[in-house]
Design an enzyme around this catalytic site. Structure first.
Site, PDB file in Angstrom:
ATOM      1  N   SER A  25       0.828  -1.172  -0.054  1.00  0.00           N
ATOM      2  CA  SER A  25      -0.150  -0.046   0.010  1.00  0.00           C
ATOM      3  C   SER A  25       0.958   1.269   0.064  1.00  0.00           C
ATOM      4  O   SER A  25       1.628   1.500   0.858  1.00  0.00           O
ATOM      5  CB  SER A  25      -0.894   0.142   1.186  1.00  0.00           C
ATOM      6  OG  SER A  25      -1.794  -0.805   1.018  1.00  0.00           O
ATOM      7  N   HIS A  55      -2.862   0.843  -4.354  1.00  0.00           N
ATOM      8  CA  HIS A  55      -1.996   0.004  -5.174  1.00  0.00           C
ATOM      9  C   HIS A  55      -2.082   0.391  -6.612  1.00  0.00           C
ATOM     10  O   HIS A  55      -2.777   1.150  -7.053  1.00  0.00           O
ATOM     11  CB  HIS A  55      -2.775  -1.352  -4.945  1.00  0.00           C
ATOM     12  CG  HIS A  55      -2.388  -1.775  -3.552  1.00  0.00           C
ATOM     13  ND1 HIS A  55      -1.563  -3.016  -3.618  1.00  0.00           N
ATOM     14  CD2 HIS A  55      -2.741  -1.497  -2.459  1.00  0.00           C
ATOM     15  CE1 HIS A  55      -1.274  -3.390  -2.234  1.00  0.00           C
ATOM     16  NE2 HIS A  55      -2.051  -2.284  -1.511  1.00  0.00           N
ATOM     17  N   HIS A  77      -5.140  -9.062  -1.552  1.00  0.00           N
ATOM     18  CA  HIS A  77      -5.366  -9.405   0.039  1.00  0.00           C
ATOM     19  C   HIS A  77      -6.433 -10.384   0.213  1.00  0.00           C
ATOM     20  O   HIS A  77      -7.422 -10.489  -0.518  1.00  0.00           O
ATOM     21  CB  HIS A  77      -5.549  -8.308   0.705  1.00  0.00           C
ATOM     22  CG  HIS A  77      -4.560  -6.897   0.735  1.00  0.00           C
ATOM     23  ND1 HIS A  77      -4.792  -6.016  -0.537  1.00  0.00           N
ATOM     24  CD2 HIS A  77      -3.478  -6.550   1.230  1.00  0.00           C
ATOM     25  CE1 HIS A  77      -3.916  -5.303  -0.519  1.00  0.00           C
ATOM     26  NE2 HIS A  77      -2.930  -5.618   0.522  1.00  0.00           N
ATOM     27  N   TYR A  79      -8.263 -10.199   2.428  1.00  0.00           N
ATOM     28  CA  TYR A  79      -9.585  -9.582   2.944  1.00  0.00           C
ATOM     29  C   TYR A  79     -10.394  -8.984   1.755  1.00  0.00           C
ATOM     30  O   TYR A  79     -11.539  -8.606   1.913  1.00  0.00           O
ATOM     31  CB  TYR A  79      -9.156  -8.386   4.085  1.00  0.00           C
ATOM     32  CG  TYR A  79      -8.510  -7.203   3.300  1.00  0.00           C
ATOM     33  CD1 TYR A  79      -9.006  -6.544   2.326  1.00  0.00           C
ATOM     34  CD2 TYR A  79      -7.181  -7.104   3.806  1.00  0.00           C
ATOM     35  CE1 TYR A  79      -8.222  -5.361   1.921  1.00  0.00           C
ATOM     36  CE2 TYR A  79      -6.402  -6.040   3.329  1.00  0.00           C
ATOM     37  CZ  TYR A  79      -7.067  -4.966   2.360  1.00  0.00           C
ATOM     38  OH  TYR A  79      -6.334  -4.069   1.935  1.00  0.00           O
ATOM     39  N   GLU A  80      -9.844  -9.148   0.565  1.00  0.00           N
ATOM     40  CA  GLU A  80     -10.774  -8.790  -0.855  1.00  0.00           C
ATOM     41  C   GLU A  80     -11.824  -9.948  -1.046  1.00  0.00           C
ATOM     42  O   GLU A  80     -12.900  -9.596  -1.559  1.00  0.00           O
ATOM     43  CB  GLU A  80      -9.801  -8.264  -1.707  1.00  0.00           C
ATOM     44  CG  GLU A  80      -9.099  -7.149  -1.629  1.00  0.00           C
ATOM     45  CD  GLU A  80      -7.927  -6.754  -2.600  1.00  0.00           C
ATOM     46  OE1 GLU A  80      -8.403  -6.540  -3.750  1.00  0.00           O
ATOM     47  OE2 GLU A  80      -6.601  -7.173  -2.349  1.00  0.00           O
ATOM     48  N   ALA A 107       2.786  -2.185   3.802  1.00  0.00           N
ATOM     49  CA  ALA A 107       2.696  -1.006   5.145  1.00  0.00           C
ATOM     50  C   ALA A 107       2.239  -1.833   6.203  1.00  0.00           C
ATOM     51  O   ALA A 107       1.631  -2.896   6.151  1.00  0.00           O
ATOM     52  CB  ALA A 107       1.555  -0.285   4.457  1.00  0.00           C
ATOM     53  N   MET A 202      -1.445  -6.710   7.075  1.00  0.00           N
ATOM     54  CA  MET A 202      -2.743  -7.485   6.440  1.00  0.00           C
ATOM     55  C   MET A 202      -2.469  -8.116   5.072  1.00  0.00           C
ATOM     56  O   MET A 202      -3.175  -8.274   4.264  1.00  0.00           O
ATOM     57  CB  MET A 202      -3.978  -6.656   6.327  1.00  0.00           C
ATOM     58  CG  MET A 202      -4.335  -5.856   7.255  1.00  0.00           C
ATOM     59  SD  MET A 202      -5.772  -4.859   6.734  1.00  0.00           S
ATOM     60  CE  MET A 202      -5.955  -3.612   8.345  1.00  0.00           C
ATOM     61  N   SER A 203      -1.013  -8.601   5.039  1.00  0.00           N
ATOM     62  CA  SER A 203      -0.361  -9.225   3.785  1.00  0.00           C
ATOM     63  C   SER A 203       0.735  -9.887   4.008  1.00  0.00           C
ATOM     64  O   SER A 203       1.001 -10.392   5.102  1.00  0.00           O
ATOM     65  CB  SER A 203      -0.148  -7.986   2.881  1.00  0.00           C
ATOM     66  OG  SER A 203       0.942  -7.469   3.198  1.00  0.00           O
ATOM     67  N   ASN A 226       2.387   3.549  11.074  1.00  0.00           N
ATOM     68  CA  ASN A 226       1.841   3.909  12.247  1.00  0.00           C
ATOM     69  C   ASN A 226       2.142   3.046  13.184  1.00  0.00           C
ATOM     70  O   ASN A 226       2.640   1.857  13.267  1.00  0.00           O
ATOM     71  CB  ASN A 226       0.378   3.865  12.100  1.00  0.00           C
ATOM     72  CG  ASN A 226      -0.278   2.419  11.601  1.00  0.00           C
ATOM     73  OD1 ASN A 226      -0.210   2.031  10.499  1.00  0.00           O
ATOM     74  ND2 ASN A 226      -0.681   1.750  12.694  1.00  0.00           N
ATOM     75  N   HIS A 238      -6.981   3.799   6.397  1.00  0.00           N
ATOM     76  CA  HIS A 238      -6.421   3.300   5.190  1.00  0.00           C
ATOM     77  C   HIS A 238      -6.112   4.776   4.702  1.00  0.00           C
ATOM     78  O   HIS A 238      -4.815   4.773   4.150  1.00  0.00           O
ATOM     79  CB  HIS A 238      -7.531   2.757   4.211  1.00  0.00           C
ATOM     80  CG  HIS A 238      -6.633   2.031   3.085  1.00  0.00           C
ATOM     81  ND1 HIS A 238      -5.696   1.410   3.168  1.00  0.00           N
ATOM     82  CD2 HIS A 238      -6.894   2.393   1.801  1.00  0.00           C
ATOM     83  CE1 HIS A 238      -5.114   1.064   1.794  1.00  0.00           C
ATOM     84  NE2 HIS A 238      -5.874   1.622   0.919  1.00  0.00           N
TER      85      HIS A 238
HETATM   86  N1  HPA Z   1      -2.247  -2.749  11.148  1.00  0.00           N
HETATM   87  C1  HPA Z   1      -2.641  -3.696  10.071  1.00  0.00           C
HETATM   88  N2  HPA Z   1      -2.086  -3.270   8.891  1.00  0.00           N
HETATM   89  C2  HPA Z   1      -1.589  -2.163   8.749  1.00  0.00           C
HETATM   90  C3  HPA Z   1      -1.451  -1.451   9.759  1.00  0.00           C
HETATM   91  C4  HPA Z   1      -1.764  -1.536  11.044  1.00  0.00           C
HETATM   92  O1  HPA Z   1      -1.663  -1.000  12.176  1.00  0.00           O
HETATM   93  N3  HPA Z   1      -0.796  -0.100   9.364  1.00  0.00           N
HETATM   94  C5  HPA Z   1      -0.540  -0.369   7.984  1.00  0.00           C
HETATM   95  N4  HPA Z   1      -1.213  -1.582   7.560  1.00  0.00           N
END
Ligand code: HPA
Length: 263
Positions: A25, A55, A77, A79-80, A107, A202-203, A226, A238
């Site tokens: 991402s 993306h 992903h 989750y998609e 990310a 998440m990947s 973050n 996001h």
């Molecule tokens: N959690 C899950 N996926 C992420 C995060 C997070 O804090 N930051 C960027 N992708």
């Protein structure tokens, strides 16, 4: 698969690819640095419809720092679609194009005080916190893939050297795969810290499992966007991920270029 390979070779030539790169991402623009041919996923039957904003859903094959690369500007992903095998076909294509190694970027949220937004983390290992596995249903004993040293030691050493040469701090740590698409709760993050995770995202994990299944050497780098849920006052979204990713992306590009140029 043969049709796909013919289509790709007709457009990009048939010199073997050395290294595959999957971009996470906010990192997809790195695909534009490659001197080569770009093919939209939409033109590649069976490729995922990369529906996540941030993306860059195209496959770019060409030269980057003297290495022939195949760059996946976006990933599908879990989750998609609910399918942990979402990236299986692209990875099979990568292997068939001759690649022996795969570098994944993503990310991620940090669980470690002292590793903040904009910093990079090289994965030493992962925790499959989602419990899902892309090899479920594989018909033969090849499905019992060894995941010790899944993150290749030689690639990690070379990426470390590349970062040092560029003056970029590259942390090392364990990545936990959370299915998403909701972010984690603060309690889940506290649990993940106890379990030994340094970053969460998440990947990547299903792709590394598939990559090892296909015999690809794997390495992965997280761009920290973050502090994970409950660790700071920032509100996770996001939008925030996409806004923060470019900060680490500039450093990531330096590291990847130095790695690929090492000859
Ligand atoms: N959690 C899950 N996926 C992420 C995060 C997070 O804090 N930051 C960027 N992708």
């Amino acid at each position: 698969m043969e049709d796909l390979l013919t289509l790709i070779r007709d457009r990009a030539g048939d010199a073997p690819v050395a290294t595959g790169l999957i971009l996470g991402s906010g990192l997809g623009h790195l695909a534009d640095s490659v001197d080569g041919v770009a093919i939209d996923y939409a033109d590649l039957p069976g490729f995922p419809h990369a529906g996540v904003s941030g993306h860059n859903p195209k496959l770019v094959i060409g030269d980057l720092e003297g290495t022939r690369v195949a760059v996946f500007g976006g990933r599908a992903h879990y989750y998609e679609s609910g399918d942990p095998r979402a990236m299986k076909l692209p990875l099979e294509v990568l292997r068939a194009l001759g690649a022996e190694e795969l570098i994944l970027t993503n990310a991620a949220g940090s669980l470690r005080d002292g590793m903040g937004p904009g910093e990079l983390m090289l994965l030493s290992d992962h925790i499959n916190f989602s419990g899902l596995n892309p090899l479920i249903g594989e018909p033969s004993d090849t499905r019992f893939v060894n995941m010790t040293d899944a993150y290749n030691r030689d690639m990690r050493a070379a990426l470390d050297d590349a970062a040092r040469a560029q003056g970029v701090t590259l942390h090392t740590g364990v990545y936990a795969w959370y299915s998403g698409p909701s972010f984690e709760t603060p309690a889940e993050i506290r649990a993940l810290r106890v379990l030994g995770s340094d970053a969460v995202g998440m990947s990547t994990v299903p792709e590394v499992i598939l990559g090892r299944f296909l015999g690809l050497k794997c390495a992965a780098i997280s761009t920290i966007t973050n502090m994970a849920a409950g660790m700071s006052s920032e509100v996770l979204s996001h939008e925030h991920t996409k806004a923060m990713a470019p900060i680490g992306a500039a450093k990531l590009e330096k590291v990847l270029r130095a790695y690929l140029s090492r000859g």
